[in-house]
Design an enzyme around this catalytic site. Structure first.
Site, PDB file in Angstrom:
ATOM      1  CG  ASN A  90      -1.582   1.323   1.448  1.00  0.00           C
ATOM      2  OD1 ASN A  90      -2.500   1.712   0.721  1.00  0.00           O
ATOM      3  ND2 ASN A  90      -1.092   2.071   2.423  1.00  0.00           N
ATOM      4  CE1 TYR A 155       0.373   7.534  -6.932  1.00  0.00           C
ATOM      5  CE2 TYR A 155      -1.435   8.505  -8.156  1.00  0.00           C
ATOM      6  CZ  TYR A 155      -0.977   7.717  -7.120  1.00  0.00           C
ATOM      7  OH  TYR A 155      -1.878   7.105  -6.276  1.00  0.00           O
ATOM      8  CE  LYS A 159      -0.106   4.056  -6.916  1.00  0.00           C
ATOM      9  NZ  LYS A 159       0.120   3.163  -5.766  1.00  0.00           N
TER      10      LYS A 159
HETATM   11  P1  NAD Z   1      -0.830   8.567   2.696  1.00  0.00           P
HETATM   12  O1  NAD Z   1       0.158   9.557   2.206  1.00  0.00           O
HETATM   13  O2  NAD Z   1      -1.901   9.019   3.632  1.00  0.00           O
HETATM   14  O3  NAD Z   1      -0.079   7.327   3.352  1.00  0.00           O
HETATM   15  C1  NAD Z   1       0.999   6.763   2.691  1.00  0.00           C
HETATM   16  C2  NAD Z   1       1.590   5.676   3.527  1.00  0.00           C
HETATM   17  O4  NAD Z   1       2.781   5.265   2.860  1.00  0.00           O
HETATM   18  C3  NAD Z   1       1.997   6.148   4.918  1.00  0.00           C
HETATM   19  O5  NAD Z   1       1.698   5.147   5.867  1.00  0.00           O
HETATM   20  C4  NAD Z   1       3.513   6.327   4.812  1.00  0.00           C
HETATM   21  O6  NAD Z   1       4.200   5.997   6.008  1.00  0.00           O
HETATM   22  C5  NAD Z   1       3.872   5.335   3.727  1.00  0.00           C
HETATM   23  N1  NAD Z   1       5.085   5.753   3.042  1.00  0.00           N
HETATM   24  C6  NAD Z   1       5.309   6.919   2.403  1.00  0.00           C
HETATM   25  N2  NAD Z   1       6.587   6.958   1.961  1.00  0.00           N
HETATM   26  C7  NAD Z   1       7.145   5.782   2.336  1.00  0.00           C
HETATM   27  C8  NAD Z   1       8.430   5.212   2.179  1.00  0.00           C
HETATM   28  N3  NAD Z   1       9.415   5.857   1.540  1.00  0.00           N
HETATM   29  N4  NAD Z   1       8.656   3.978   2.684  1.00  0.00           N
HETATM   30  C9  NAD Z   1       7.683   3.309   3.319  1.00  0.00           C
HETATM   31  N5  NAD Z   1       6.447   3.788   3.500  1.00  0.00           N
HETATM   32  C10 NAD Z   1       6.196   5.011   3.023  1.00  0.00           C
HETATM   33  O7  NAD Z   1      -1.387   7.872   1.418  1.00  0.00           O
HETATM   34  P2  NAD Z   1      -2.818   7.262   1.020  1.00  0.00           P
HETATM   35  O8  NAD Z   1      -3.563   8.329   0.324  1.00  0.00           O
HETATM   36  O9  NAD Z   1      -3.430   6.526   2.132  1.00  0.00           O
HETATM   37  O10 NAD Z   1      -2.317   6.254  -0.113  1.00  0.00           O
HETATM   38  C11 NAD Z   1      -2.051   4.892   0.087  1.00  0.00           C
HETATM   39  C12 NAD Z   1      -1.965   4.233  -1.270  1.00  0.00           C
HETATM   40  O11 NAD Z   1      -3.171   4.480  -1.975  1.00  0.00           O
HETATM   41  C13 NAD Z   1      -0.840   4.759  -2.145  1.00  0.00           C
HETATM   42  O12 NAD Z   1      -0.269   3.687  -2.855  1.00  0.00           O
HETATM   43  C14 NAD Z   1      -1.559   5.707  -3.098  1.00  0.00           C
HETATM   44  O13 NAD Z   1      -0.886   5.821  -4.325  1.00  0.00           O
HETATM   45  C15 NAD Z   1      -2.894   4.995  -3.258  1.00  0.00           C
HETATM   46  N6  NAD Z   1      -4.007   5.856  -3.687  1.00  0.00           N
HETATM   47  C16 NAD Z   1      -4.488   6.855  -2.888  1.00  0.00           C
HETATM   48  C17 NAD Z   1      -5.564   7.626  -3.339  1.00  0.00           C
HETATM   49  C18 NAD Z   1      -6.160   8.730  -2.492  1.00  0.00           C
HETATM   50  O14 NAD Z   1      -7.055   9.446  -2.973  1.00  0.00           O
HETATM   51  N7  NAD Z   1      -5.740   8.918  -1.264  1.00  0.00           N
HETATM   52  C19 NAD Z   1      -6.109   7.387  -4.598  1.00  0.00           C
HETATM   53  C20 NAD Z   1      -5.579   6.375  -5.385  1.00  0.00           C
HETATM   54  C21 NAD Z   1      -4.535   5.600  -4.905  1.00  0.00           C
END
Ligand code: NAD
Length: 247
Positions: A90, A155, A159
């Site tokens: 994730n 990005y 993906k």
């Molecule tokens: P967020 O930024 O709230 O959380 C990201 C998580 O990744 C955190 O727990 C952080 O500790 C971890 N992280 C960041 N950099 C890191 C590193 N270098 N090493 C290890 N861990 C690391 O993100 P989110 O919005 O919850 O996103 C989680 C996933 O969902 C991601 O893969 C993101 O691409 C995907 N995503 C999010 C959305 C959205 O709208 N939030 C939409 C589509 C996809």
């Protein structure tokens, strides 16, 4: 739905990852929550334990881009909990830099975490899963893996790669009883989205047929289902969880 299963969830300290850790625990799984820093991992662990001191959850902060560090932690988890049944890749970062100003180092950084780390974790987990007779690997994709996005090509590129890895590994690992699927979230109310002003959020919501942004729990629920035995004949799928967002 996940009674007795052991899961590793990367990026578990906040947002979608934290909601997934919680849902997995509520559904009976034992969870290793991975984050990037000790401080944030300890804080997330404390808030889970405050909710339920009995939750079987541990935390680690390996550098996911380093194969050896991933291996060491996954083996520790197996020792601690007895198996490794589910991996949720994730952790991810995004950026919106226009191509003309895109720093190549920033492109590499995105690929490193969003693709190379997914490869590292999947390879280490698959070796353990094969030996124990099966498992489930789940990846976090995005709706931009279907549409692309108008700036910040790193990005969506990462993906699209996640989708490619998902479909390829599903075909390669099926014979070892390892299922591989991805969830492609739309706009989800994580800290970043929650901080946007109403004037930005409302026009966005108007483009979503379900007329709301998604909650982290919407994605976590999809992960619970795909990790469970109810999804035992589902592999190689990229499941959109986006309220039918069109772009
Ligand atoms: P967020 O930024 O709230 O959380 C990201 C998580 O990744 C955190 O727990 C952080 O500790 C971890 N992280 C960041 N950099 C890191 C590193 N270098 N090493 C290890 N861990 C690391 O993100 P989110 O919005 O919850 O996103 C989680 C996933 O969902 C991601 O893969 C993101 O691409 C995907 N995503 C999010 C959305 C959205 O709208 N939030 C939409 C589509 C996809």
């Amino acid at each position: 739905m996940l009674q007795g299963k052991v899961a590793v969830i990367t990026g578990g300290t906040r947002g979608i990852g934290y909601a997934t850790v919680k849902k997995f625990l509520e559904n009976g799984a034992k969870v290793a929550m991975l984050g990037s820093r000790e401080e944030t991992v300890q804080k997330a662990l404390a808030s889970l334990k405050e909710e339920n001191p009995e939750y079987p959850v541990v935390g680690y902060w390996p550098n996911l881009t380093k194969h050896e560090e991933v291996k060491e932690v996954f083996e520790k988890v197996k020792e601690e909990f007895g198996s490794l049944d589910v991996l949720v890749n994730n952790a991810g970062i995004s950026a919106r830099d226009p191509l003309y100003d895109y720093d190549p180092a920033a492109f590499e950084k995105i690929m490193d975490l969003n693709v190379n780390a997914v490869f590292n974790c999947s390879q280490v987990a698959a070796c353990i899963m094969k030996e124990q007779g099966g498992g489930v690997i789940l990846n976090t994709s995005s709706m931009v893996s279907i549409y692309g996005q108008p700036a910040g090509c790193g990005y969506p590129t990462s993906k699209f790669a996640v989708n490619g890895m998902t479909k390829s590994l599903a075909r390669e690992l099926g014979k070892d009883n390892i299922r591989v699927n991805a969830v492609a979230p739309g706009v989800i109310r994580t800290d970043m989205v929650a901080a946007l002003p109403e004037s930005v959020i409302q026009p966005l919501i108007n483009t979503i047929p379900l007329r709301r942004v998604g909650e982290p729990e919407d994605i976590a629920n999809a992960f619970v289902f795909l990790a469970s035995d109810m999804a035992s004949y589902i592999t190689g799928v990229v499941l959109s969880v986006d309220g039918a967002t069109m772009s």
